[in-house]
Motif scaffolding. Structure first.
Motif, PDB file in Angstrom:
ATOM      1  N   LEU A  92      -6.845   5.413  -1.711  1.00 13.57           N
ATOM      2  CA  LEU A  92      -6.363   4.798  -2.945  1.00 13.57           C
ATOM      3  C   LEU A  92      -7.438   4.164  -3.529  1.00 13.57           C
ATOM      4  CD1 LEU A  92      -3.298   2.727  -1.423  1.00 13.57           C
ATOM      5  CD2 LEU A  92      -3.156   4.590  -2.881  1.00 13.57           C
ATOM      6  N   LYS A 118       2.323   0.794 -10.048  1.00 16.01           N
ATOM      7  CA  LYS A 118       0.932   1.133 -10.388  1.00 16.01           C
ATOM      8  C   LYS A 118       0.107  -0.178 -10.435  1.00 16.01           C
ATOM      9  CE  LYS A 118       1.166   5.517 -12.673  1.00 16.01           C
ATOM     10  NZ  LYS A 118       0.902   6.373 -13.770  1.00 16.01           N
ATOM     11  N   ILE A 126       0.989  -1.125  -0.083  1.00 15.18           N
ATOM     12  CA  ILE A 126       0.152  -0.086   0.059  1.00 15.18           C
ATOM     13  C   ILE A 126       0.860   1.320   0.035  1.00 15.18           C
ATOM     14  CG2 ILE A 126      -1.669   1.349   1.534  1.00 15.18           C
ATOM     15  CD1 ILE A 126      -3.212  -0.992  -0.255  1.00 15.18           C
ATOM     16  N   VAL A 136      -3.855  -5.587  -9.620  1.00 14.76           N
ATOM     17  CA  VAL A 136      -4.669  -4.555  -9.041  1.00 14.76           C
ATOM     18  C   VAL A 136      -3.821  -3.351  -9.444  1.00 14.76           C
ATOM     19  CG1 VAL A 136      -5.102  -3.310  -6.749  1.00 14.76           C
ATOM     20  CG2 VAL A 136      -5.251  -5.779  -6.892  1.00 14.76           C
ATOM     21  N   ARG A 137      -4.742  -2.542 -10.226  1.00 15.90           N
ATOM     22  CA  ARG A 137      -4.074  -1.120 -10.577  1.00 15.90           C
ATOM     23  C   ARG A 137      -4.269  -0.182  -9.495  1.00 15.90           C
ATOM     24  NH1 ARG A 137      -6.078  -3.523 -14.982  1.00 15.90           N
ATOM     25  NH2 ARG A 137      -7.625  -2.033 -15.155  1.00 15.90           N
ATOM     26  N   THR A 138      -3.497   0.669  -8.883  1.00 12.46           N
ATOM     27  CA  THR A 138      -4.070   1.464  -7.711  1.00 12.46           C
ATOM     28  C   THR A 138      -3.413   2.895  -8.053  1.00 12.46           C
ATOM     29  OG1 THR A 138      -3.628  -0.336  -6.247  1.00 12.46           O
ATOM     30  CG2 THR A 138      -3.602   1.877  -5.236  1.00 12.46           C
ATOM     31  N   ALA A 159       2.250   1.921  -3.504  1.00 17.23           N
ATOM     32  CA  ALA A 159       1.263   2.427  -4.245  1.00 17.23           C
ATOM     33  C   ALA A 159       0.847   3.928  -3.978  1.00 17.23           C
ATOM     34  CB  ALA A 159      -0.185   1.734  -4.076  1.00 17.23           C
ATOM     35  N   SER A 182      -8.646   1.490  -6.045  1.00 14.77           N
ATOM     36  CA  SER A 182      -8.011   0.033  -6.669  1.00 14.77           C
ATOM     37  C   SER A 182      -8.830  -0.336  -7.734  1.00 14.77           C
ATOM     38  CB  SER A 182      -7.756  -0.787  -5.285  1.00 14.77           C
ATOM     39  OG  SER A 182      -6.721  -0.429  -4.408  1.00 14.77           O
ATOM     40  N   VAL A 212      -9.543  -3.886  -9.648  1.00 15.59           N
ATOM     41  CA  VAL A 212      -9.227  -5.327  -9.369  1.00 15.59           C
ATOM     42  C   VAL A 212      -9.574  -6.134 -10.769  1.00 15.59           C
ATOM     43  CG1 VAL A 212      -9.253  -7.231  -8.019  1.00 15.59           C
ATOM     44  CG2 VAL A 212      -9.366  -5.124  -6.824  1.00 15.59           C
TER      45      VAL A 212
END
Length: 760
Positions: free
Chosen positions: A118, A87, A78, A105-107, A81, A120, A122
């Motif tokens: 954040l 990312k 985390i 996961v793109r955060t 990110a 996220s 998924v």
């Protein structure tokens, strides 16, 4: 707020709706995560379907509930990110059906309403074989689109924050205005529902904001108050304004007296009843109290025990109360408007000259004035009475005298009391003779050359303490009064007779030599020999001394007279005491015939028992005398107890138990009987220590007292039982035998029982 601001706010709302729709219905799984707590703050429909939980369940969960990494590992990812180090992340997550799947996961960090989150996205990549180049292109495109949308969202959020801050500033100002109102604000709609109020409204009524939101106008009042309030509301809707005083019901049933000023307000085509209510409970109470106080003051002035007259600055009477009417002889109707001096006619007590005008003095000096104590008030009928008074100015706020109030009272009784106090300060209250204070002042005044020779006679009443102990202080006081009367009668007009205190008297004889002093003493003694108090003879021991030389110390003369008196008292008092003891026992036996017979029997039994156990003739004789006098202290018991026909109560017994101590005091004061006084004192002690008055035990009690105790008890059981039948000799012996070792000395009890049995 300007039109531009309105447009901006509208645009913000439209954008917010667009992004809300984009987030909620996106086919991508989207989560909004708090990077600090790892809590899922929000999610879209796709996320709920993917994880198999409702939206409410999702937003109460942490991402750790689904991610297979430990919380520590996940926090590290985390952080990466959040810092935009990466990312894309690949994790294993737990789905609703219990399967573990691979996800991408793109955060991206986002800021919403001043907080950092954040976002996220998924994607389930379990079993997918994607071309890496194509996947990277799609990811790049998607990231770009998301980044653009996030930038737009951040911009809109910033605009919203600015608009919200401006609105909050305006609301703070409006609320400050509301809260500064010195009362409770209210706004009611046309249905009578309360829709707006301030904090003062909550404080005064005791209701919370949640409770007030459900209140209607008619709930605050009842009865006549409700009728008046509704009439005022109707007036507001008709004329635009209304005012009413009514009792408002607070939470818990209490009431506040309020004054409400209501006005009509029109807004967006609707009418509202609004205004401010002020708590006037205290002001009304003060107003009522002031009115009551005013009435009370007037009533008080009318009925007060002092005379009260008020007049204006010209001395014309404005008010006169009942007492003033009685003291001056003028009625209220006669006195009003008259000059003060005509009604309040005062003169000096000593020369009857007209006294000054006290009202004029007060007006001139603007201060309180008092008359002296030598003032007489002459009433309209010519009667005179001493008065005391004071006069005070009535002054306005500017310091000007508006008038004068005179308060005065009849001084007659107080003057008499002061004269009485003055008399008592120099006189003995019991005998009426001068007291020590006067004597000492007179001695200093008389101690001059022109009064020589100056003789002093000291006198002391014999047997006073014995009389007090035997017959009570009333008889002792009579003895002192007889002595004072005899001494005063025997002295001359210029002689000073004083009681120094107790049983001592002194006589100052100015211009009197030793011969004349002796003649006066002889005259006193002759008169005293003829006086009695009851059966008690009056006996006074005298001493005297004469000052011839002006340099001789008068205190030494007093000391010589006192010493001479005490030398005579040593011989005269002894004989008097012995005679008094005889008189006491004679008085007791005359008063209570049964006590005489009882004492004689106890005397005989005690002497017989003393001889039996080996006492010599002298001790046996003393024992016989002690037996005869063992109840002499009963002379001091309150009348009516010894011959009381009904059963004695606890107070009666407490009184009777005093007689050994009284008897001891009587006998110990006379030398002839001093040796047997202790036997009398101890005659009611017990062998086991439970007797009285000292609680002595065993052989701590004198032998004679132990003997008297058995003889007294035996005779009481067989001859002196007032409230029950007497015991037979056999029953009395059995009782003594039973109490042997507890109440009685066991050896003496054994000998006594043998004596009684042999007599039979």
């Amino acid at each position: 707020m300007s039109k531009l601001d309105d447009h901006r706010t509208g645009q913000i709302k439209k954008n917010d709706a667009f992004f809300e729709e984009l987030f909620r219905n996106n086919t991508e799984i989207m989560l909004l995560i708090d990077p600090e707590s790892l809590k899922i703050e929000d999610c879209n429909i796709s996320a709920c379907e993917f994880y198999g939980k409702s939206h409410d369940k999702m937003i109460t969960s942490k991402i750790t509930h689904f991610n297979c990494l430990s919380e520590e590992q996940l926090k590290k990812e985390i952080t990466r990110a959040k810092n935009k180090e990466r990312k894309q992340f690949y994790f294993k997550q737990l789905r609703a059906n219990g399967e573990i799947c691979d996800v991408e996961v793109r955060t991206s960090p986002v800021a919403l309403e001043g907080r950092n989150y954040l976002l996220s996205i998924v994607t389930d990549i379990s079993g997918l074989q994607l071309d890496s180049d194509l996947l990277r292109q799609e990811n790049t495109l998607l990231e770009k689109r998301v980044a653009e949308r996030i930038d737009d969202l951040n911009e809109l959020n910033n605009q919203l924050i600015v608009a919200k801050a401006e609105l909050e500033r305006e609301m703070v100002f409006i609320n400050a205005l509301f809260e500064s109102i010195p009362g409770y604000l209210y706004v009611y709609d046309e249905t009578g529902k309360l829709i707006k109020w301030n904090k003062k409204h909550e404080e005064m009524t005791g209701y919370s904001a949640e409770e007030l939101a459900h209140m209607t106008l008619d709930q605050w009042f009842e009865g006549e108050d409700l009728i008046r309030v509704m009439a005022a509301v109707e007036a507001v809707y008709k004329t635009g304004y209304g005012e009413v005083d009514a009792n408002l019901i607070t939470k818990g049933g209490g009431k506040l007296l309020i004054r409400s000023n209501g006005v009509l307000m029109n807004l967006d085509g609707k009418r509202y009843f609004t205004g401010v209510g002020i708590d006037i409970t205290e002001s009304k109470r003060l107003e009522s109290a002031l009115e009551q106080e005013s009435k009370l003051l007037e009533t008080t002035l009318i009925s007060v025990g002092d005379g009260v007259i008020s007049c204006d600055r010209n001395g014309q009477i404005l008010f006169i109360n009942r007492v003033a009417e009685e003291l001056t002889g003028w009625t209220k109707n006669e006195a009003l408007g008259k000059p003060f001096e005509d009604v309040f006619n005062i003169v000096n007590d000593t020369n009857h000259e007209k006294a000054g005008n006290i009202v004029a003095d007060v007006i001139t000096t603007k201060s309180i004035r008092e008359l002296d104590n030598q003032t007489l008030l002459i009433a309209s009928d010519g009667s005179e009475r001493p008065i005391e008074d004071s006069a005070a100015p009535i002054i306005d706020e500017g310091g000007e005298v508006l008038g004068v109030v005179v308060v005065f009272r009849d001084y007659t009784e107080k003057k008499q009391k002061l004269e009485q106090i003055q008399f008592l300060s120099y006189h003995d209250q019991l005998t009426g003779l001068y007291n020590r204070r006067f004597y000492e002042e007179e001695l200093r005044r008389m101690d001059t050359l022109r009064n020589l020779p100056l003789s002093l006679i000291m006198g002391d009443v014999n047997g006073l303490k014995l009389v007090n102990d035997s017959f009570g202080h009333v008889m002792g006081d009579e003895l002192l009064k007889k002595a004072a009367a005899v001494i005063s009668k025997s002295c001359r007009a210029d002689d000073v007779v004083a009681r120094l205190g107790g049983d001592e008297f002194v006589v100052l004889l100015p211009k009197t030599d030793q011969v004349v002093a002796e003649e006066i003493i002889a005259r006193i003694e002759k008169l005293a020999s003829k006086e009695k108090v009851g059966t008690m003879e009056l006996s006074i021991s005298f001493g005297f001394e004469t000052k011839y030389d002006k340099d001789e110390d008068i205190q030494q003369v007093f000391k010589k007279a006192e010493d001479y008196m005490y030398r005579r008292k040593l011989t005269e008092s002894l004989g008097m005491r012995n005679k008094t003891v005889g008189m006491v026992i004679e008085t007791l036996f005359d008063k209570y015939q049964k006590e005489m017979l009882h004492s004689e029997r106890v005397s005989k039994l005690s002497a017989e028992l003393g001889s039996k156990i080996g006492l010599n003739i002298k001790d046996s004789h003393d024992l016989k005398t002690a037996g005869l006098m063992h109840d002499i202290g009963k002379i001091g018991i309150a009348d009516g107890i010894l011959d009381k026909s009904e059963k004695l109560n606890d107070e009666d017994w407490a009184e009777i138990r005093r007689h050994p101590e009284i008897g001891y005091r009587i006998l110990s004061s006379a030398n002839e009987f001093a040796e047997i006084a202790d036997h009398i004192l101890e005659s009611h002690e017990r062998w086991d220590g439970c007797g009285y008055p000292k609680g002595l035990k065993g052989e701590e009690i004198s032998l004679e007292a132990r003997i008297i105790a058995i003889a007294d008890a035996y005779d009481a059981m067989t001859k002196m039982r007032f409230h029950m039948e007497s015991l037979t000799v056999e029953e009395a012996i059995e009782e003594i035998n039973r109490c042997s070792g507890t109440q009685f000395d066991p050896e003496i009890a054994r000998v006594f029982i043998d004596i009684i049995k042999n007599e039979d």
